[in-house]
Design a protein around this motif. Structure first.
Motif, PDB file in Angstrom:
ATOM      1  N   PHE A 106      68.188 -20.215 -13.852  1.00 19.04           N
ATOM      2  CA  PHE A 106      67.830 -18.813 -14.048  1.00 19.04           C
ATOM      3  C   PHE A 106      66.957 -18.518 -15.260  1.00 19.04           C
ATOM      4  O   PHE A 106      66.404 -17.436 -15.362  1.00 19.04           O
ATOM      5  CB  PHE A 106      69.102 -17.956 -14.141  1.00 19.04           C
ATOM      6  N   GLY A 107      66.866 -19.442 -16.203  1.00 19.40           N
ATOM      7  CA  GLY A 107      66.040 -19.205 -17.380  1.00 19.40           C
ATOM      8  C   GLY A 107      66.838 -19.291 -18.664  1.00 19.40           C
ATOM      9  O   GLY A 107      68.070 -19.297 -18.667  1.00 19.40           O
ATOM     10  N   PHE A 108      66.128 -19.327 -19.770  1.00 19.57           N
ATOM     11  CA  PHE A 108      66.722 -19.538 -21.085  1.00 19.57           C
ATOM     12  C   PHE A 108      67.562 -18.359 -21.561  1.00 19.57           C
ATOM     13  O   PHE A 108      68.575 -18.536 -22.244  1.00 19.57           O
ATOM     14  CB  PHE A 108      65.605 -19.830 -22.097  1.00 19.57           C
ATOM     15  N   GLU A 109      67.151 -17.145 -21.228  1.00 16.62           N
ATOM     16  CA  GLU A 109      67.810 -15.969 -21.796  1.00 16.62           C
ATOM     17  C   GLU A 109      69.260 -15.796 -21.306  1.00 16.62           C
ATOM     18  O   GLU A 109      70.091 -15.265 -22.025  1.00 16.62           O
ATOM     19  CB  GLU A 109      67.012 -14.690 -21.533  1.00 16.62           C
ATOM     20  N   TYR A 110      69.583 -16.272 -20.116  1.00 23.45           N
ATOM     21  CA  TYR A 110      70.932 -16.054 -19.582  1.00 23.45           C
ATOM     22  C   TYR A 110      72.005 -16.854 -20.309  1.00 23.45           C
ATOM     23  O   TYR A 110      73.008 -16.276 -20.748  1.00 23.45           O
ATOM     24  CB  TYR A 110      70.963 -16.299 -18.074  1.00 23.45           C
ATOM     25  N   PRO A 111      71.853 -18.164 -20.488  1.00 22.96           N
ATOM     26  CA  PRO A 111      72.881 -18.860 -21.269  1.00 22.96           C
ATOM     27  C   PRO A 111      72.903 -18.401 -22.727  1.00 22.96           C
ATOM     28  O   PRO A 111      73.953 -18.387 -23.361  1.00 22.96           O
ATOM     29  CB  PRO A 111      72.516 -20.336 -21.144  1.00 22.96           C
ATOM     30  N   LEU A 112      71.739 -17.994 -23.239  1.00 27.27           N
ATOM     31  CA  LEU A 112      71.693 -17.487 -24.610  1.00 27.27           C
ATOM     32  C   LEU A 112      72.541 -16.218 -24.733  1.00 27.27           C
ATOM     33  O   LEU A 112      73.359 -16.093 -25.649  1.00 27.27           O
ATOM     34  CB  LEU A 112      70.245 -17.206 -25.031  1.00 27.27           C
ATOM     35  N   LEU A 113      72.378 -15.283 -23.807  1.00 26.82           N
ATOM     36  CA  LEU A 113      73.148 -14.030 -23.859  1.00 26.82           C
ATOM     37  C   LEU A 113      74.642 -14.285 -23.668  1.00 26.82           C
ATOM     38  O   LEU A 113      75.475 -13.655 -24.329  1.00 26.82           O
ATOM     39  CB  LEU A 113      72.622 -13.040 -22.819  1.00 26.82           C
ATOM     40  N   VAL A 114      75.000 -15.209 -22.770  1.00 29.63           N
ATOM     41  CA  VAL A 114      76.413 -15.533 -22.568  1.00 29.63           C
ATOM     42  C   VAL A 114      76.985 -16.179 -23.828  1.00 29.63           C
ATOM     43  O   VAL A 114      78.091 -15.840 -24.264  1.00 29.63           O
ATOM     44  CB  VAL A 114      76.600 -16.447 -21.333  1.00 29.63           C
ATOM     45  N   HIS A 115      76.249 -17.097 -24.437  1.00 33.47           N
ATOM     46  CA  HIS A 115      76.694 -17.769 -25.655  1.00 33.47           C
ATOM     47  C   HIS A 115      76.895 -16.747 -26.770  1.00 33.47           C
ATOM     48  O   HIS A 115      77.915 -16.761 -27.473  1.00 33.47           O
ATOM     49  CB  HIS A 115      75.664 -18.825 -26.049  1.00 33.47           C
ATOM     50  N   MET A 116      75.926 -15.847 -26.940  1.00 37.15           N
ATOM     51  CA  MET A 116      76.045 -14.807 -27.962  1.00 37.15           C
ATOM     52  C   MET A 116      77.262 -13.915 -27.700  1.00 37.15           C
ATOM     53  O   MET A 116      78.040 -13.620 -28.612  1.00 37.15           O
ATOM     54  CB  MET A 116      74.780 -13.948 -27.997  1.00 37.15           C
ATOM     55  N   SER A 117      77.407 -13.492 -26.455  1.00 38.15           N
ATOM     56  CA  SER A 117      78.527 -12.603 -26.099  1.00 38.15           C
ATOM     57  C   SER A 117      79.867 -13.262 -26.365  1.00 38.15           C
ATOM     58  O   SER A 117      80.789 -12.637 -26.906  1.00 38.15           O
ATOM     59  CB  SER A 117      78.440 -12.199 -24.624  1.00 38.15           C
ATOM     60  N   THR A 118      79.980 -14.524 -25.983  1.00 43.51           N
ATOM     61  CA  THR A 118      81.230 -15.260 -26.195  1.00 43.51           C
ATOM     62  C   THR A 118      81.543 -15.370 -27.681  1.00 43.51           C
ATOM     63  O   THR A 118      82.669 -15.096 -28.107  1.00 43.51           O
ATOM     64  CB  THR A 118      81.128 -16.669 -25.576  1.00 43.51           C
ATOM     65  N   ASN A 119      80.547 -15.754 -28.470  1.00 38.14           N
ATOM     66  CA  ASN A 119      80.779 -15.876 -29.914  1.00 38.14           C
ATOM     67  C   ASN A 119      81.133 -14.538 -30.540  1.00 38.14           C
ATOM     68  O   ASN A 119      82.047 -14.457 -31.359  1.00 38.14           O
ATOM     69  CB  ASN A 119      79.553 -16.475 -30.605  1.00 38.14           C
ATOM     70  N   ILE A 120      80.427 -13.489 -30.167  1.00 38.15           N
ATOM     71  CA  ILE A 120      80.710 -12.161 -30.721  1.00 38.15           C
ATOM     72  C   ILE A 120      82.118 -11.724 -30.341  1.00 38.15           C
ATOM     73  O   ILE A 120      82.856 -11.174 -31.177  1.00 38.15           O
ATOM     74  CB  ILE A 120      79.647 -11.137 -30.270  1.00 38.15           C
ATOM     75  N   LEU A 121      82.527 -11.987 -29.104  1.00 39.29           N
ATOM     76  CA  LEU A 121      83.877 -11.634 -28.665  1.00 39.29           C
ATOM     77  C   LEU A 121      84.927 -12.347 -29.514  1.00 39.29           C
ATOM     78  O   LEU A 121      85.843 -11.718 -30.054  1.00 39.29           O
ATOM     79  CB  LEU A 121      84.072 -11.986 -27.188  1.00 39.29           C
ATOM     80  N   PHE A 122      84.784 -13.662 -29.664  1.00 36.01           N
ATOM     81  CA  PHE A 122      85.795 -14.417 -30.401  1.00 36.01           C
ATOM     82  C   PHE A 122      85.756 -14.124 -31.901  1.00 36.01           C
ATOM     83  O   PHE A 122      86.796 -14.090 -32.550  1.00 36.01           O
ATOM     84  CB  PHE A 122      85.689 -15.914 -30.099  1.00 36.01           C
ATOM     85  N   ILE A 123      84.589 -13.902 -32.452  1.00 33.59           N
ATOM     86  CA  ILE A 123      84.507 -13.506 -33.869  1.00 33.59           C
ATOM     87  C   ILE A 123      85.136 -12.129 -34.035  1.00 33.59           C
ATOM     88  O   ILE A 123      85.890 -11.887 -34.982  1.00 33.59           O
ATOM     89  CB  ILE A 123      83.060 -13.536 -34.366  1.00 33.59           C
ATOM     90  N   GLY A 124      84.854 -11.228 -33.110  1.00 33.38           N
ATOM     91  CA  GLY A 124      85.431  -9.899 -33.155  1.00 33.38           C
ATOM     92  C   GLY A 124      86.959  -9.918 -33.095  1.00 33.38           C
ATOM     93  O   GLY A 124      87.636  -9.141 -33.777  1.00 33.38           O
ATOM     94  N   LEU A 125      87.497 -10.836 -32.318  1.00 33.46           N
ATOM     95  CA  LEU A 125      88.954 -10.959 -32.213  1.00 33.46           C
ATOM     96  C   LEU A 125      89.595 -11.358 -33.545  1.00 33.46           C
ATOM     97  O   LEU A 125      90.745 -11.022 -33.818  1.00 33.46           O
ATOM     98  CB  LEU A 125      89.349 -11.951 -31.135  1.00 33.46           C
ATOM     99  N   THR A 126      88.836 -12.078 -34.375  1.00 31.97           N
ATOM    100  CA  THR A 126      89.388 -12.487 -35.668  1.00 31.97           C
ATOM    101  C   THR A 126      89.573 -11.291 -36.612  1.00 31.97           C
ATOM    102  O   THR A 126      90.296 -11.394 -37.601  1.00 31.97           O
ATOM    103  CB  THR A 126      88.508 -13.542 -36.371  1.00 31.97           C
ATOM    104  N   PHE A 127      88.932 -10.176 -36.314  1.00 31.43           N
ATOM    105  CA  PHE A 127      89.066  -8.991 -37.164  1.00 31.43           C
ATOM    106  C   PHE A 127      90.272  -8.135 -36.786  1.00 31.43           C
ATOM    107  O   PHE A 127      90.588  -7.182 -37.485  1.00 31.43           O
ATOM    108  CB  PHE A 127      87.790  -8.130 -37.105  1.00 31.43           C
ATOM    109  N   LEU A 128      90.908  -8.449 -35.669  1.00 34.76           N
ATOM    110  CA  LEU A 128      92.075  -7.674 -35.250  1.00 34.76           C
ATOM    111  C   LEU A 128      93.239  -7.929 -36.203  1.00 34.76           C
ATOM    112  O   LEU A 128      93.480  -9.068 -36.604  1.00 34.76           O
ATOM    113  CB  LEU A 128      92.485  -8.031 -33.829  1.00 34.76           C
ATOM    114  N   PRO A 129      93.973  -6.869 -36.532  1.00 35.44           N
ATOM    115  CA  PRO A 129      95.134  -7.081 -37.408  1.00 35.44           C
ATOM    116  C   PRO A 129      96.209  -7.870 -36.680  1.00 35.44           C
ATOM    117  O   PRO A 129      96.483  -7.632 -35.502  1.00 35.44           O
ATOM    118  CB  PRO A 129      95.598  -5.659 -37.736  1.00 35.44           C
ATOM    119  N   ILE A 130      96.792  -8.820 -37.361  1.00 32.63           N
ATOM    120  CA  ILE A 130      97.841  -9.638 -36.771  1.00 32.63           C
ATOM    121  C   ILE A 130      99.162  -9.214 -37.399  1.00 32.63           C
ATOM    122  O   ILE A 130      99.287  -9.121 -38.613  1.00 32.63           O
ATOM    123  CB  ILE A 130      97.587 -11.133 -37.029  1.00 32.63           C
ATOM    124  N   GLY A 131     100.147  -9.019 -36.558  1.00 34.84           N
ATOM    125  CA  GLY A 131     101.457  -8.707 -37.099  1.00 34.84           C
ATOM    126  C   GLY A 131     101.976  -7.474 -36.628  1.00 34.84           C
ATOM    127  O   GLY A 131     102.537  -6.736 -36.191  1.00 34.84           O
TER     128      GLY A 131
END
Length: 175
Positions: free
Chosen positions: A150-175
């Motif tokens: 499909f082209g370069f932009e699709y795996p790039l966008l998925v990779h970015m989205s995945t990283n942003i999601l998991f980095i964002g999860l680290t900001f959630l308060p735990i406890g």
């Protein structure tokens, strides 16, 4: 990276910059063009210099940063010069097509196995390398297929989205 960057910078570096760098390094040249091959070669050189030679971090601007960048740029320019020559240009393109499966799987395995640097390097971790990096191998296989189909932009966008999601999860308060 959480110790070195505030939340916004962490999202930018970890969610945008590093995925772009990794996609260029491991998937851009799955479709052969001299420019893609040169960019991939330069980025891969930077990756290897950073992790294996200087034992640093990709996003760390330390006293070795400019050496790593300059060497990678020079190597990329050399690769571009060699692979874009008139008569020479067809040789790597034909070889790429002929050996595409090997190139594809080596790209997937190298992407996965270079993530061993996310762990402490020890004999036991090296023994467990295939299992420790299995998630990266799966994602590399899917991203590589997506890149080719499909082209370069699709795996790039998925990779970015995945990283942003998991980095964002680290900001959630735990406890």
């Amino acid at each position: 990276m959480t110790e070195r960057f505030d939340a916004l910078l962490l999202l930018i570096v970890g969610g945008l910059v590093l995925p772009t760098f990794e996609e260029i390094t491991f998937r851009l040249s799955l479709k052969f063009k001299p420019t893609y091959f040169a960019l991939t070669s330069g980025a891969f050189t930077y990756y290897v210099l950073t992790k294996a030679v200087f034992k640093s971090r990709l996003s760390l601007i330390d006293d070795t940063f400019w050496s790593r960048v300059i060497i990678a740029i020079i190597f990329g320019l050399i690769v571009y010069g060699v692979s874009s020559g008139k008569g020479i240009k067809l040789i790597p393109q034909r070889s790429w097509q002929k050996h595409f499966r090997l190139i594809y799987y080596l790209s997937c395995i190298s992407f996965a196995w270079l993530h061993i640097f996310n762990f402490e390097i020890s004999p036991i971790n090296l023994l467990w390398l295939p299992l420790l990096t299995l998630p990266q191998l799966f994602s590399a296989t899917i991203a590589g297929y997506t890149r080719v189909a499909f082209g370069f932009e699709y795996p790039l966008l998925v990779h970015m989205s995945t990283n942003i999601l998991f980095i964002g999860l680290t900001f959630l308060p735990i406890g």
